[in-house]
Design a protein around this motif. Sequence first.
Motif, PDB file in Angstrom:
ATOM      1  N   THR A 102     -15.345  38.005  18.583  1.00 14.53           N
ATOM      2  CA  THR A 102     -15.475  36.562  17.807  1.00 14.53           C
ATOM      3  C   THR A 102     -16.750  35.992  17.646  1.00 14.53           C
ATOM      4  N   ALA A 103     -17.991  36.987  17.900  1.00 12.34           N
ATOM      5  CA  ALA A 103     -19.239  36.551  17.777  1.00 12.34           C
ATOM      6  C   ALA A 103     -19.600  35.818  16.393  1.00 12.34           C
ATOM      7  N   ALA A 104     -18.907  36.498  15.330  1.00  8.28           N
ATOM      8  CA  ALA A 104     -19.278  35.795  14.054  1.00  8.28           C
ATOM      9  C   ALA A 104     -18.864  34.304  13.982  1.00  8.28           C
ATOM     10  N   LEU A 105     -17.655  34.148  14.364  1.00  7.81           N
ATOM     11  CA  LEU A 105     -17.008  32.741  14.294  1.00  7.81           C
ATOM     12  C   LEU A 105     -17.573  31.878  15.402  1.00  7.81           C
ATOM     13  N   GLU A 106     -17.938  32.326  16.508  1.00  8.19           N
ATOM     14  CA  GLU A 106     -18.833  31.396  17.406  1.00  8.19           C
ATOM     15  C   GLU A 106     -20.155  31.129  16.993  1.00  8.19           C
ATOM     16  N   SER A 107     -20.837  32.176  16.826  1.00  8.56           N
ATOM     17  CA  SER A 107     -22.168  31.714  16.140  1.00  8.56           C
ATOM     18  C   SER A 107     -22.356  30.904  14.976  1.00  8.56           C
ATOM     19  N   THR A 108     -21.413  31.111  14.042  1.00 10.65           N
ATOM     20  CA  THR A 108     -21.402  30.145  12.802  1.00 10.65           C
ATOM     21  C   THR A 108     -21.073  28.761  13.446  1.00 10.65           C
ATOM     22  N   LEU A 109     -20.250  28.420  14.389  1.00 15.17           N
ATOM     23  CA  LEU A 109     -19.839  27.377  14.707  1.00 15.17           C
ATOM     24  C   LEU A 109     -20.933  26.745  15.709  1.00 15.17           C
ATOM     25  N   MET A 110     -21.766  27.285  16.388  1.00 14.90           N
ATOM     26  CA  MET A 110     -22.979  26.987  16.928  1.00 14.90           C
ATOM     27  C   MET A 110     -23.839  26.519  16.119  1.00 14.90           C
ATOM     28  N   VAL A 111     -24.303  27.221  15.193  1.00 13.24           N
ATOM     29  CA  VAL A 111     -25.257  26.770  14.222  1.00 13.24           C
ATOM     30  C   VAL A 111     -24.830  25.552  13.904  1.00 13.24           C
ATOM     31  N   TYR A 112     -23.503  25.267  13.290  1.00 14.54           N
ATOM     32  CA  TYR A 112     -23.126  23.820  12.881  1.00 14.54           C
ATOM     33  C   TYR A 112     -23.177  22.929  13.859  1.00 14.54           C
ATOM     34  N   ASP A 113     -22.979  23.228  15.324  1.00 11.29           N
ATOM     35  CA  ASP A 113     -23.384  22.435  16.468  1.00 11.29           C
ATOM     36  C   ASP A 113     -24.629  21.758  16.501  1.00 11.29           C
ATOM     37  N   VAL A 114     -25.701  22.762  16.457  1.00 16.17           N
ATOM     38  CA  VAL A 114     -27.226  22.280  16.352  1.00 16.17           C
ATOM     39  C   VAL A 114     -27.323  21.439  15.212  1.00 16.17           C
ATOM     40  N   TYR A 138     -16.101  34.890   3.755  1.00 12.84           N
ATOM     41  CA  TYR A 138     -16.106  34.501   5.119  1.00 12.84           C
ATOM     42  C   TYR A 138     -16.693  33.079   4.930  1.00 12.84           C
ATOM     43  N   HIS A 139     -17.461  32.593   4.295  1.00 11.41           N
ATOM     44  CA  HIS A 139     -17.747  31.296   4.088  1.00 11.41           C
ATOM     45  C   HIS A 139     -17.073  30.358   3.436  1.00 11.41           C
ATOM     46  N   GLU A 140     -16.289  30.936   2.188  1.00  8.68           N
ATOM     47  CA  GLU A 140     -15.280  30.192   1.664  1.00  8.68           C
ATOM     48  C   GLU A 140     -14.185  29.974   2.682  1.00  8.68           C
ATOM     49  N   ARG A 141     -13.829  30.892   3.342  1.00 10.13           N
ATOM     50  CA  ARG A 141     -12.782  30.815   4.358  1.00 10.13           C
ATOM     51  C   ARG A 141     -12.975  29.586   5.292  1.00 10.13           C
ATOM     52  N   MET A 142     -14.319  29.384   5.840  1.00  8.33           N
ATOM     53  CA  MET A 142     -14.928  28.414   6.504  1.00  8.33           C
ATOM     54  C   MET A 142     -14.864  26.914   6.074  1.00  8.33           C
ATOM     55  N   GLY A 143     -14.694  27.092   4.693  1.00 12.65           N
ATOM     56  CA  GLY A 143     -14.642  25.557   3.972  1.00 12.65           C
ATOM     57  C   GLY A 143     -15.821  25.422   2.938  1.00 12.65           C
ATOM     58  N   ALA A 144     -16.787  26.374   2.931  1.00 15.63           N
ATOM     59  CA  ALA A 144     -18.134  26.298   2.167  1.00 15.63           C
ATOM     60  C   ALA A 144     -17.642  26.268   0.669  1.00 15.63           C
ATOM     61  N   VAL A 145     -18.314  25.562  -0.225  1.00 15.59           N
ATOM     62  CA  VAL A 145     -18.151  25.221  -1.455  1.00 15.59           C
ATOM     63  C   VAL A 145     -19.215  25.894  -2.214  1.00 15.59           C
ATOM     64  N   ARG A 146     -18.818  26.644  -3.217  1.00 23.91           N
ATOM     65  CA  ARG A 146     -20.291  27.491  -3.933  1.00 23.91           C
ATOM     66  C   ARG A 146     -20.511  26.224  -5.045  1.00 23.91           C
ATOM     67  N   ARG A 167     -12.817  24.072  13.571  1.00 23.07           N
ATOM     68  CA  ARG A 167     -12.719  23.920  14.742  1.00 23.07           C
ATOM     69  C   ARG A 167     -11.317  23.650  15.478  1.00 23.07           C
ATOM     70  N   VAL A 168     -10.638  22.851  14.747  1.00 22.36           N
ATOM     71  CA  VAL A 168      -9.384  22.439  15.034  1.00 22.36           C
ATOM     72  C   VAL A 168      -8.508  23.614  14.787  1.00 22.36           C
ATOM     73  N   ASP A 169      -8.489  24.503  13.984  1.00 23.07           N
ATOM     74  CA  ASP A 169      -7.833  25.784  13.582  1.00 23.07           C
ATOM     75  C   ASP A 169      -8.145  26.609  14.451  1.00 23.07           C
ATOM     76  N   PHE A 170      -9.416  26.809  14.984  1.00 23.32           N
ATOM     77  CA  PHE A 170      -9.590  27.937  15.879  1.00 23.32           C
ATOM     78  C   PHE A 170      -9.989  27.626  17.325  1.00 23.32           C
ATOM     79  N   GLU A 171      -9.661  26.443  17.861  1.00 28.21           N
ATOM     80  CA  GLU A 171      -9.900  25.912  19.139  1.00 28.21           C
ATOM     81  C   GLU A 171      -9.765  26.838  20.266  1.00 28.21           C
TER      82      GLU A 171
END
Length: 181
Positions: A102-114, A138-146, A167-171
């Motif tokens: 889960t490193a990709a998801l975790e690191s992404t969300l920690m980036v957003y935490d910062v 990946y980014h589009e699934r995360m909710g990013a918009v082009r 975060r809610v979806d992957f708590e």
Amino acid sequence: MRIESKTVRLRLVEPDDASFILSLRLDPKYNRFLSEVTNDVDAQRRWIERYKQDERDRTQFYFIIERLDDGSRCGTVRLYDFRQDSFCWGSWILLEENKTKTAALESTLMVYDVGFDELGFAKSHFDVRKGNEKVVKYHERMGAVRVSEDDENFYFEITKDAVDQVRVDFEKVIHKEPRKG
């Protein structure tokens, strides 16, 4: 600044990380969609030493991604290009053979935490090289918009609200223990 998730942590890069970073950036498995660098550890170390001033000035942050179980380095990620309400992130590389599931998801969300919680930005902007379809999806699934594109890149934005929904979806995936309330 050090931040932890379920299986990985982000810690600020140090000059001693130069050879690790350079090895990632020179590896053909990872550098296809990165800007070129020269094979010079001393130059990489000097770049990190100059970057450390930016860190003190809070104009960019470069992190090493480490596994919690053994402390080994498994990637990099950087926050930079701070604007009035937005930050950019990139230089995101994860070692396939050493990252956690889960490193990709975790690191992404920690980036957003910062970016959102520590630095107070409302959104993030970033680019993904055309042809890097796995990362685009990946980014589009995360909710990013082009929001635009040019000959080389797709440009994205994502809001704090979109990330909060992820975060809610992957708590259960991203936290050591489920948060209460």
